[in-house]
Design a protein around this motif. Sequence first.
Motif, short mmCIF file in Angstrom:
data_model
loop_
_atom_site.label_atom_id
_atom_site.label_comp_id
_atom_site.label_asym_id
_atom_site.label_seq_id
_atom_site.Cartn_x
_atom_site.Cartn_y
_atom_site.Cartn_z
N UNK A 1 -36.73 4.28 -40.35
CA UNK A 1 -37.08 4.48 -39.25
C UNK A 1 -36.00 3.33 -38.59
N UNK A 2 -36.36 3.63 -37.40
CA UNK A 2 -35.60 2.78 -35.98
C UNK A 2 -36.92 2.87 -34.99
N UNK A 3 -36.28 1.77 -33.89
CA UNK A 3 -37.24 2.02 -33.39
C UNK A 3 -36.91 1.25 -32.12
N UNK A 4 -37.09 2.05 -31.03
CA UNK A 4 -35.89 1.77 -29.67
C UNK A 4 -36.75 0.86 -28.45
N UNK A 5 -36.14 -0.14 -28.03
CA UNK A 5 -37.35 -0.26 -26.61
C UNK A 5 -36.73 -0.38 -25.42
N UNK B 1 -45.26 3.68 -27.18
CA UNK B 1 -46.16 3.23 -26.64
C UNK B 1 -45.20 1.88 -25.24
N UNK B 2 -46.34 1.54 -25.02
CA UNK B 2 -46.00 0.89 -23.86
C UNK B 2 -46.56 -0.66 -23.19
N UNK B 3 -46.21 -1.07 -22.92
CA UNK B 3 -46.99 -2.82 -22.59
C UNK B 3 -46.34 -2.50 -20.85
N UNK B 4 -46.89 -3.03 -20.45
CA UNK B 4 -47.65 -2.47 -18.47
C UNK B 4 -47.12 -3.53 -17.87
N UNK B 5 -47.66 -5.10 -18.78
CA UNK B 5 -46.89 -6.17 -18.45
C UNK B 5 -45.13 -6.42 -17.65
N UNK B 6 -44.99 -5.78 -18.80
CA UNK B 6 -43.65 -6.37 -19.40
C UNK B 6 -42.51 -5.93 -17.87
N UNK B 7 -42.37 -4.69 -17.81
CA UNK B 7 -43.05 -3.24 -18.28
C UNK B 7 -42.31 -3.21 -19.36
N UNK B 8 -42.37 -2.25 -20.70
CA UNK B 8 -42.12 -2.28 -21.45
C UNK B 8 -42.04 -1.29 -22.38
N UNK B 9 -41.56 -0.03 -22.91
CA UNK B 9 -41.61 1.22 -22.89
C UNK B 9 -40.66 1.22 -24.59
N UNK B 10 -41.38 1.30 -25.96
CA UNK B 10 -40.78 1.17 -27.55
C UNK B 10 -41.24 3.21 -28.56
N UNK B 11 -40.19 3.54 -29.04
CA UNK B 11 -40.59 4.58 -29.54
C UNK B 11 -39.67 3.81 -30.88
N UNK B 12 -41.31 4.36 -31.63
CA UNK B 12 -40.99 4.12 -33.16
C UNK B 12 -39.96 5.88 -33.71
N UNK B 13 -39.54 4.90 -34.58
CA UNK B 13 -39.29 7.05 -35.15
C UNK B 13 -39.40 6.65 -36.78
N UNK B 14 -40.34 7.41 -37.47
CA UNK B 14 -39.94 7.13 -38.74
C UNK B 14 -39.52 8.84 -38.99
#
Length: 121
Positions: free
Chosen positions: A17-21, A70-83
């Motif tokens: 797994x990896x997580x991209x931000x 997933x997305x954080x609208x405040x920061x704003x940031x998008x993450x991609x959890x890859x499994x």
Amino acid sequence: QVQLVESGGGLVQPGGSLRLSCTASGSDFSINVMGWFRQAPGKQRELVATIIGGGRTNYADSVKGRFTISRDNIEPRVDLQMTSLKPEDTAVYYCHTDITRTGFVGSEAYWGQGTQVTVSS
């Protein structure tokens, strides 16, 4: 000007797994969509996953059930959890956003610099 800064790429074994931000910076704009694309050597850039402000998501068939955006609208940031990563997931992953500037109509597209994901034993 909107800047996208990505993090989280690297080398992982098959099944791992990896997580991209990706964080967007700038001012006076609203985000219409954020997402991830990827480009493998010798291939065209392809959509991986996107998410809009209301939370609706879209995935490439090849990653459904394995990747989660997933997305954080405040920061704003998008993450991609890859499994359950596979060797065919190896590519440069690019963050993408489509924005509208405050007081303007129309949209503008921006890309991150890309982060390498390598799946190999």
